[in-house]
Design a protein around this motif. Structure first.
Motif, PDB file in Angstrom:
ATOM      1  N   ARG A 153      25.824  16.102   6.897  1.00  0.00           N
ATOM      2  CA  ARG A 153      25.069  16.259   5.650  1.00  0.00           C
ATOM      3  C   ARG A 153      24.140  15.071   5.446  1.00  0.00           C
ATOM      4  O   ARG A 153      24.206  14.074   6.153  1.00  0.00           O
ATOM      5  CB  ARG A 153      26.025  16.353   4.461  1.00  0.00           C
ATOM      6  CG  ARG A 153      26.932  15.109   4.346  1.00  0.00           C
ATOM      7  CD  ARG A 153      27.410  14.894   2.939  1.00  0.00           C
ATOM      8  NE  ARG A 153      28.346  13.788   2.836  1.00  0.00           N
ATOM      9  CZ  ARG A 153      27.994  12.511   2.778  1.00  0.00           C
ATOM     10  NH1 ARG A 153      26.719  12.164   2.842  1.00  0.00           N
ATOM     11  NH2 ARG A 153      28.915  11.562   2.666  1.00  0.00           N
ATOM     12  N   SER A 154      23.287  15.162   4.411  1.00  0.00           N
ATOM     13  CA  SER A 154      22.424  14.039   4.045  1.00  0.00           C
ATOM     14  C   SER A 154      23.189  13.106   3.112  1.00  0.00           C
ATOM     15  O   SER A 154      24.269  13.438   2.618  1.00  0.00           O
ATOM     16  CB  SER A 154      21.147  14.544   3.365  1.00  0.00           C
ATOM     17  OG  SER A 154      21.466  15.313   2.227  1.00  0.00           O
TER      18      SER A 154
ATOM     19  N   TRP B  19      23.492  10.059  -0.188  1.00  0.00           N
ATOM     20  CA  TRP B  19      23.056   9.811  -1.551  1.00  0.00           C
ATOM     21  C   TRP B  19      23.268   8.336  -1.866  1.00  0.00           C
ATOM     22  O   TRP B  19      23.910   7.613  -1.116  1.00  0.00           O
ATOM     23  CB  TRP B  19      23.824  10.691  -2.548  1.00  0.00           C
ATOM     24  CG  TRP B  19      25.295  10.416  -2.616  1.00  0.00           C
ATOM     25  CD1 TRP B  19      25.925   9.391  -3.252  1.00  0.00           C
ATOM     26  CD2 TRP B  19      26.336  11.197  -2.007  1.00  0.00           C
ATOM     27  NE1 TRP B  19      27.290   9.476  -3.086  1.00  0.00           N
ATOM     28  CE2 TRP B  19      27.563  10.566  -2.330  1.00  0.00           C
ATOM     29  CE3 TRP B  19      26.337  12.350  -1.239  1.00  0.00           C
ATOM     30  CZ2 TRP B  19      28.796  11.077  -1.895  1.00  0.00           C
ATOM     31  CZ3 TRP B  19      27.557  12.847  -0.818  1.00  0.00           C
ATOM     32  CH2 TRP B  19      28.762  12.216  -1.143  1.00  0.00           C
TER      33      TRP B  19
ATOM     34  N   THR C 195      21.785   9.117  -7.161  1.00  0.00           N
ATOM     35  CA  THR C 195      20.479   9.675  -6.817  1.00  0.00           C
ATOM     36  C   THR C 195      20.489  10.138  -5.367  1.00  0.00           C
ATOM     37  O   THR C 195      21.302   9.670  -4.556  1.00  0.00           O
ATOM     38  CB  THR C 195      19.361   8.632  -6.993  1.00  0.00           C
ATOM     39  OG1 THR C 195      19.645   7.483  -6.181  1.00  0.00           O
ATOM     40  CG2 THR C 195      19.231   8.218  -8.448  1.00  0.00           C
ATOM     41  N   SER C 196      19.584  11.034  -5.037  1.00  0.00           N
ATOM     42  CA  SER C 196      19.442  11.497  -3.655  1.00  0.00           C
ATOM     43  C   SER C 196      17.971  11.609  -3.325  1.00  0.00           C
ATOM     44  O   SER C 196      17.137  11.895  -4.190  1.00  0.00           O
ATOM     45  CB  SER C 196      20.126  12.858  -3.468  1.00  0.00           C
ATOM     46  OG  SER C 196      19.570  13.819  -4.344  1.00  0.00           O
ATOM     47  N   THR C 197      17.628  11.363  -2.068  1.00  0.00           N
ATOM     48  CA  THR C 197      16.229  11.437  -1.637  1.00  0.00           C
ATOM     49  C   THR C 197      15.769  12.883  -1.512  1.00  0.00           C
ATOM     50  O   THR C 197      14.589  13.179  -1.688  1.00  0.00           O
ATOM     51  CB  THR C 197      16.050  10.716  -0.297  1.00  0.00           C
ATOM     52  OG1 THR C 197      16.978  11.257   0.658  1.00  0.00           O
ATOM     53  CG2 THR C 197      16.312   9.223  -0.442  1.00  0.00           C
ATOM     54  N   LEU C 198      16.700  13.782  -1.209  1.00  0.00           N
ATOM     55  CA  LEU C 198      16.386  15.204  -1.083  1.00  0.00           C
ATOM     56  C   LEU C 198      17.002  15.968  -2.245  1.00  0.00           C
ATOM     57  O   LEU C 198      18.137  15.681  -2.661  1.00  0.00           O
ATOM     58  CB  LEU C 198      16.921  15.757   0.243  1.00  0.00           C
ATOM     59  CG  LEU C 198      16.376  15.112   1.516  1.00  0.00           C
ATOM     60  CD1 LEU C 198      17.065  15.714   2.735  1.00  0.00           C
ATOM     61  CD2 LEU C 198      14.866  15.300   1.612  1.00  0.00           C
ATOM     62  N   LYS C 199      16.282  16.918  -2.793  1.00  0.00           N
ATOM     63  CA  LYS C 199      16.801  17.723  -3.884  1.00  0.00           C
ATOM     64  C   LYS C 199      17.962  18.574  -3.399  1.00  0.00           C
ATOM     65  O   LYS C 199      17.887  19.218  -2.348  1.00  0.00           O
ATOM     66  CB  LYS C 199      15.694  18.619  -4.448  1.00  0.00           C
ATOM     67  CG  LYS C 199      16.131  19.412  -5.670  1.00  0.00           C
ATOM     68  CD  LYS C 199      14.985  20.249  -6.220  1.00  0.00           C
ATOM     69  CE  LYS C 199      15.419  21.039  -7.440  1.00  0.00           C
ATOM     70  NZ  LYS C 199      14.308  21.875  -7.987  1.00  0.00           N
ATOM     71  N   THR C 200      19.048  18.584  -4.151  1.00  0.00           N
ATOM     72  CA  THR C 200      20.213  19.370  -3.769  1.00  0.00           C
ATOM     73  C   THR C 200      20.173  20.745  -4.428  1.00  0.00           C
ATOM     74  O   THR C 200      19.603  20.903  -5.508  1.00  0.00           O
ATOM     75  CB  THR C 200      21.516  18.651  -4.181  1.00  0.00           C
ATOM     76  OG1 THR C 200      21.583  18.594  -5.612  1.00  0.00           O
ATOM     77  CG2 THR C 200      21.556  17.235  -3.620  1.00  0.00           C
TER      78      THR C 200
ATOM     79  N   PRO D 225      25.039  17.298  -1.673  1.00  0.00           N
ATOM     80  CA  PRO D 225      23.984  17.748  -0.765  1.00  0.00           C
ATOM     81  C   PRO D 225      24.440  18.896   0.129  1.00  0.00           C
ATOM     82  O   PRO D 225      25.640  19.060   0.378  1.00  0.00           O
ATOM     83  CB  PRO D 225      23.700  16.496   0.073  1.00  0.00           C
ATOM     84  CG  PRO D 225      25.028  15.815   0.140  1.00  0.00           C
ATOM     85  CD  PRO D 225      25.637  16.016  -1.227  1.00  0.00           C
TER      86      PRO D 225
ATOM     87  N   THR E 182      22.791  19.396   6.818  1.00  0.00           N
ATOM     88  CA  THR E 182      21.519  19.299   7.527  1.00  0.00           C
ATOM     89  C   THR E 182      21.434  20.466   8.510  1.00  0.00           C
ATOM     90  O   THR E 182      22.400  21.211   8.691  1.00  0.00           O
ATOM     91  CB  THR E 182      21.432  17.973   8.302  1.00  0.00           C
ATOM     92  OG1 THR E 182      22.470  17.967   9.298  1.00  0.00           O
ATOM     93  CG2 THR E 182      21.603  16.775   7.368  1.00  0.00           C
TER      94      THR E 182
ATOM     95  N   ARG F 171      28.651  21.440   0.443  1.00  0.00           N
ATOM     96  CA  ARG F 171      28.711  21.232   1.888  1.00  0.00           C
ATOM     97  C   ARG F 171      29.976  21.815   2.513  1.00  0.00           C
ATOM     98  O   ARG F 171      29.947  22.249   3.662  1.00  0.00           O
ATOM     99  CB  ARG F 171      28.600  19.748   2.213  1.00  0.00           C
ATOM    100  CG  ARG F 171      29.606  18.844   1.492  1.00  0.00           C
ATOM    101  CD  ARG F 171      29.195  17.391   1.634  1.00  0.00           C
ATOM    102  NE  ARG F 171      30.054  16.441   0.912  1.00  0.00           N
ATOM    103  CZ  ARG F 171      29.906  16.132  -0.368  1.00  0.00           C
ATOM    104  NH1 ARG F 171      28.954  16.721  -1.089  1.00  0.00           N
ATOM    105  NH2 ARG F 171      30.698  15.236  -0.931  1.00  0.00           N
TER     106      ARG F 171
END
Length: 354
Positions: free
Chosen positions: A14-15, A17, A27-32, A40, A43, A74
């Motif tokens: 997975r990505s 956070w 926070t996360s760089t990619l929207k979940t 998240p 991937t 996930r």
């Protein structure tokens, strides 16, 4: 018939956070998909791992008769390939209502006692999305009426509290399977819980919690078989009992009863409305294990994954947020918390275009 075999897997790749340890802002760089930073999806590589795991699970013996999973996205995404195929071919019968009023039957029991581990903190950690929200992403997958056995405290747990939470959860799930005549079950969870599962099932707790005893690679498969003629965890008068009772008394005196996970009650939304009442923690240490004890036959085996052993993890001492110091002000979930373990790589994979 009683439960004989427990299959355990960790979610796929997975990505990451971030969390600010000063205020608990995740926070996360990619929207979940669920809008929860600590929730998240897999991937593309994790999706491939889940497919390969699904094929492995479909062929295990004895076949899987029931599935429990953490409610994080996930984990559900990881077991979906197996459950969909097993249901379609009649090898995993649906056992509870899925959608509201649509007549569909769910197959996965969302168990918060198998949920993510967060270290002790002065703030509240995230929780998974509600069953209603998850239904929109995983139609007819979750049993909507299932009531989780245990809910972790929102303020996180010490390592000892994590193991007691997992032990309490497993006593409930194993007893449930024994009652229903289920022979084999699949559990899908997270790295820390996968390690704790190995320890509470076998009853073997290392002196150093950082020991790499039970492994937790992404989509690895562990197998535990029930011991024959083993003592049940309700038996008394053992040295291990006395040691664990003293251990628990010390914990309660130091941390208070709110640190103990809540037991199952009549509230179907218990995973989002925890109660502070403590539950009895079963005796499992000193080699005793939970309900007869279990032997580990496979330890996060990854022979079914073309990428081999990837993104393992182990504990790294006290992981409470008050004990962690960072220079950046933020913590990468798999960086400052725990230690990432690299395993044996498999063959190089070429991802096909769809």
């Amino acid at each position: 018939m009683s439960l004989e075999v427990i299959y355990v897997t960790r979610h796929g790749f997975r990505s990451n956070w971030l969390v600010d340890p000063s205020n608990g802002n995740y926070t996360s760089t990619l929207k979940t998909p669920t809008g929860i930073a600590a929730d998240p999806p897999l991937t593309a590589h994790g999706v491939d791992q889940a497919r390969e795991l699904g094929e492995k699970l479909f062929a295990v013996d004895p076949p899987i008769e029931r599935v429990y999973s953490s409610c994080y996205y996930r984990c559900l995404q990881t077991i979906e390939p197996f459950t969909r195929k097993a249901v379609a071919q009649g090898k995993l019968p649906p056992s509870g209502t899925a959608g509201k009023g649509d007549g569909k039957r769910g197959v996965v029991r969302g168990e918060t006692g198998l949920g993510e581990w967060y270290g002790s903190a002065p703030f509240e950690h995230p929780v998974p999305a509600t069953p209603e929200v998850l239904e929109s992403f995983f139609p007819a997958l979750l049993e909507q009426e299932y009531r989780p056995a245990v809910v972790p405290t929102r303020n996180g747990e010490s390592i000892d509290e994590l193991h007691d939470r997992v032990a309490t959860t497993m006593e409930a799930l194993i007893s449930e399977c024994d009652r229903d005549g289920v022979r084999s079950v699949l559990l899908c969870s997270h790295a820390a819980v996968v390690i704790a599962l190995g320890r509470v099932l076998t009853g073997v707790m290392p002196e150093n919690v950082e020991a790499e005893d039970f492994r937790a690679f992404t989509c690895g498969l562990s197998v535990y078989r029930r011991r024959k003629n083993g003592k049940k965890s309700t038996d008394t008068d053992t040295g291990a009992d006395t040691q664990q009772q003293q251990h628990q008394q010390q914990q309660q005196q130091q941390q208070g009863s709110n640190a103990t996970p809540s037991a199952r009650n009549a509230n179907p939304q218990i995973q989002h409305e925890p109660t502070p009442s403590p539950s009895r923690v079963p005796q499992w240490r000193g080699g005793r294990g939970i309900l007869d004890g279990w032997d580990c036959e496979l330890n996060s085996d990854c022979s079914h994954l073309s990428g081999g052993e990837e993104r393992g993890w182990r504990f790294a001492g006290d992981e409470s947020f008050g004990a962690i110091k960072t220079s950046s002000g933020s913590i990468l979930d798999s960086g400052d918390l725990g230690v990432v373990v690299e395993g044996k790589k498999g063959e190089v994979r070429v991802r096909s275009k769809v």
